[in-house]
Enzyme design. Structure first.
Site, PDB file in Angstrom:
ATOM      1  N   CYS A   1       8.537   2.721  -9.550  1.00 15.21           N
ATOM      2  CA  CYS A   1       7.996   3.212  -8.288  1.00 15.21           C
ATOM      3  C   CYS A   1       8.202   4.706  -8.131  1.00 15.21           C
ATOM      4  O   CYS A   1       7.388   5.397  -7.536  1.00 15.21           O
ATOM      5  CB  CYS A   1       8.661   2.516  -7.105  1.00 15.21           C
ATOM      6  SG  CYS A   1       8.354   0.768  -7.078  1.00 15.21           S
TER       7      CYS A   1
ATOM      8  N   ARG B   1       2.321   4.498  -1.919  1.00 12.10           N
ATOM      9  CA  ARG B   1       2.445   3.205  -2.589  1.00 12.10           C
ATOM     10  C   ARG B   1       3.659   2.431  -2.084  1.00 12.10           C
ATOM     11  O   ARG B   1       3.565   1.239  -1.779  1.00 12.10           O
ATOM     12  CB  ARG B   1       2.551   3.407  -4.103  1.00 12.10           C
ATOM     13  CG  ARG B   1       2.904   2.121  -4.828  1.00 12.10           C
ATOM     14  CD  ARG B   1       2.649   2.204  -6.286  1.00 12.10           C
ATOM     15  NE  ARG B   1       3.621   3.040  -6.987  1.00 12.10           N
ATOM     16  CZ  ARG B   1       3.789   3.009  -8.309  1.00 12.10           C
ATOM     17  NH1 ARG B   1       3.049   2.198  -9.035  1.00 12.10           N
ATOM     18  NH2 ARG B   1       4.674   3.781  -8.886  1.00 12.10           N
TER      19      ARG B   1
END
Lengths: 305, 230
Positions: free
Chosen positions: A194, A240
């Site tokens: 991530c 995100r």
């Protein structure tokens, strides 16, 4: 050149290409096994290195696209001695890298070997015509693990910090400890993927690719956009993680995990792409404004670029 | 034959030779089969010195994603909590990987812990005095919210104790170029306490007592050849 005289220019070119077959065969012998290893359950099939094949395909396309121009520009070019040491370095890197599984050396060797081949066969002009694809290929070489670990941690902290503050500001029950986010009853760990050091590099690469293909004439626009890609990809990463956090908050952990593996990457790339294109339009607008204002100074500016 | 083709043939031949050399240099002998079967459960006694396994210790809460990754990287893992007469508690955690190739390398705690959200500080190279031999180790302090956990650990690649990424890579390369696929082991000893210096002292006593209690050939599996024969 010792190339036999030929009545038409076209056959001469094809003949010259035919003379390259031993190199083609050698490259296939060296790098097809590497490619197979990378794709068949190897690093390129993992999430973190998934950009590798894209970069490779784009580099090959760029090389192919520039090939005729390179042949034209380097016609009659003499080999450059630098090609030999580069070839030796490349081959040694390959031998050690492949036999000892040092990925950086194994993939990196391809760049050395290809540049060496061009220098030996066509001379420095050929390299000058093809520098961008080679530069682009650097993005497919995996960074050393220690460096990735060192850079990833602060990025993870920054991404979690931004996510926490944005969501807290709009009233979600969110708390953070290190890179662990707690929203409602769910706990999310901002994982390495991530934080996206690799995604940052991928986006930077794709951004440069975009700039190269679009071939902006304005240096101001090119450099600004190349620099802006870094904050853009950071913002895309934050988006995100926020989307992932909210999906988990509203629909539960299972949906969140499904989203993570199916769709989150898409959100990242689409948001990054939208930001790049809109910023580019903005820069274009600013550049035009500047041009209008410094009408007289423009020739000088153009000369410098 | 023109110049281009001559050059191409020469370069192609060099590539062919390189492919052959690569094949010859690729290690084939696995050190884990060389050293014989390993069973961490029986290798480490459940009591030694004044230490014994603390059966009351709560099993840690395992994150399934982490567990899955551990299963891929390591072929064997062992996690135990020991307690002594003073009530000092030590967490011993050993991970063994039979193939230290690229993807399956031992993960050092300063990387794993920070990936789990721990904050790392005071990472130091040390040499521990043990009754058997001086042992090169790494020590670090980790924190996660209220939980403070000073760690002493060492990494064994093949028969060599290594500290840090570079030594680990060089050891792997050295074994690899001599034709052997190194195995690797991470031995981690930690205590949950705020008192860093006292924790390191307890960890040192624990390690010394463990190494002293093991017969030479078992000890070799933990700290390698060079250290064990000194």
């Amino acid at each position: 050149m010792n190339t036999p005289a030929s009545p038409h220019p076209a056959p001469a070119t094809t003949e010259r290409i035919n003379d390259w077959w031993p190199i083609g065969a050698g490259l296939a012998l060296l790098f097809l096994p590497t490619l197979y290893m990378l794709l068949d359950g190897g690093p390129w099939s993992s999430e973190e290195q998934a950009h590798g094949p894209i970069i490779l395909a784009l580099s090959i396309w760029l090389l192919w696209r520039q090939w005729p121009r390179m042949l034209e520009r380097s016609a009659g070019g003499r080999p450059h001695w630098l090609g030999w040491p580069m070839l030796v370095i490349g081959l040694v890197l390959y031998i050690i890298g492949r036999s000892q599984q040092i990925l950086m050396a194994e993939i990196g060797s391809a760049v050395w070997i290809l540049i060496a081949v061009l220098l030996l066969q066509r001379g420095p002009m050929a390299f000058r015509a093809q520098w961008f694809p080679f530069f682009f290929m650097l993005f497919m070489i995996p960074l050393p693990g220690a460096l990735v670990d060192m850079l990833t941690m602060p990025m993870k902290m920054a991404v979690s910090y931004a996510t926490e503050h944005i969501l807290y500001a709009v009233g979600y029950p969110i708390a953070r400890s290190g890179v662990m986010l707690q929203i409602g009853q769910y706990q999310l760990l901002v994982a390495n993927a991530c934080a996206g050091l690799q995604t940052l590099l991928t986006l930077e690469a794709l951004g440069l690719f975009y700039l190269n293909v679009v071939q902006h004439t304005s240096t101001f626009r090119n450099i600004t956009l190349a620099c802006l890609i870094i904050p853009i990809s950071f913002t895309a990463n934050v988006i995100r993680v926020i989307v992932l956090t909210l999906v988990t908050y509203y629909f539960g952990d299972a949906v969140g995990q499904g989203f993570l593996h199916g769709f989150a990457g898409m959100v990242l790339f689409v948001s990054a792409l939208l930001m790049i294109v809109s910023l580019d339009s903005l820069l274009q607008w600013i550049a035009r404004k500047r041009q209008a204002r410094h009408g007289a100074a423009l020739p000088l500016h153009a000369e410098r670029t | 034959m023109n110049r281009t083709l001559k050059l191409s043939l020469l370069i192609g031949a060099l590539m062919l030779v390189s492919a052959g050399l690569t094949k010859a240099l690729t290690p084939t002998v696995s050190m884990s089969t060389e050293s014989g079967a390993l069973n961490l459960e029986t290798l480490i006694p459940s009591s030694f010195g004044d230490w014994r396994v603390d059966t009351n210790a709560a099993g840690g809460i395992v994150n399934p994603e982490v567990a899955a990754e551990l299963n891929v990287i390591y072929s064997q893992t062992l996690a135990r909590t020991y307690i002594n007469a003073n009530g000092d508690r030590i967490m011993l955690s050993i991970a063994y990987g039979d193939n230290q190739s690229r993807a399956l390398q031992v993960h050092r705690p300063e990387v794993c812990y920070s990936a789990q959200g721990f904050v790392i500080s005071d990472l130091n190279k040390q040499v521990l005095d043990t009754p058997v031999t001086p042992l090169p180790v790494m020590q670090l302090m980790t924190r996660h919210g209220e939980r403070a956990e000073p760690i002493t650990y060492w990494v064994l690649i093949g028969h060599t104790v290594v500290r840090g990424n570079i030594e680990q890579g060089l050891a792997r390369l050295r074994y690899g170029l001599s034709g052997r696929i190194a195995d690797g082991m991470l031995v981690r000893v930690s205590t949950i306490t705020d008192n860093q210096q006292q924790a390191y002292a307890v960890e040192q006593r624990f390690i010394g007592s463990l190494l002293g209690a093991l017969p030479a050939e078992k000890r070799m599996r933990l700290i390698g050849k060079t250290a064990a024969t000194q």
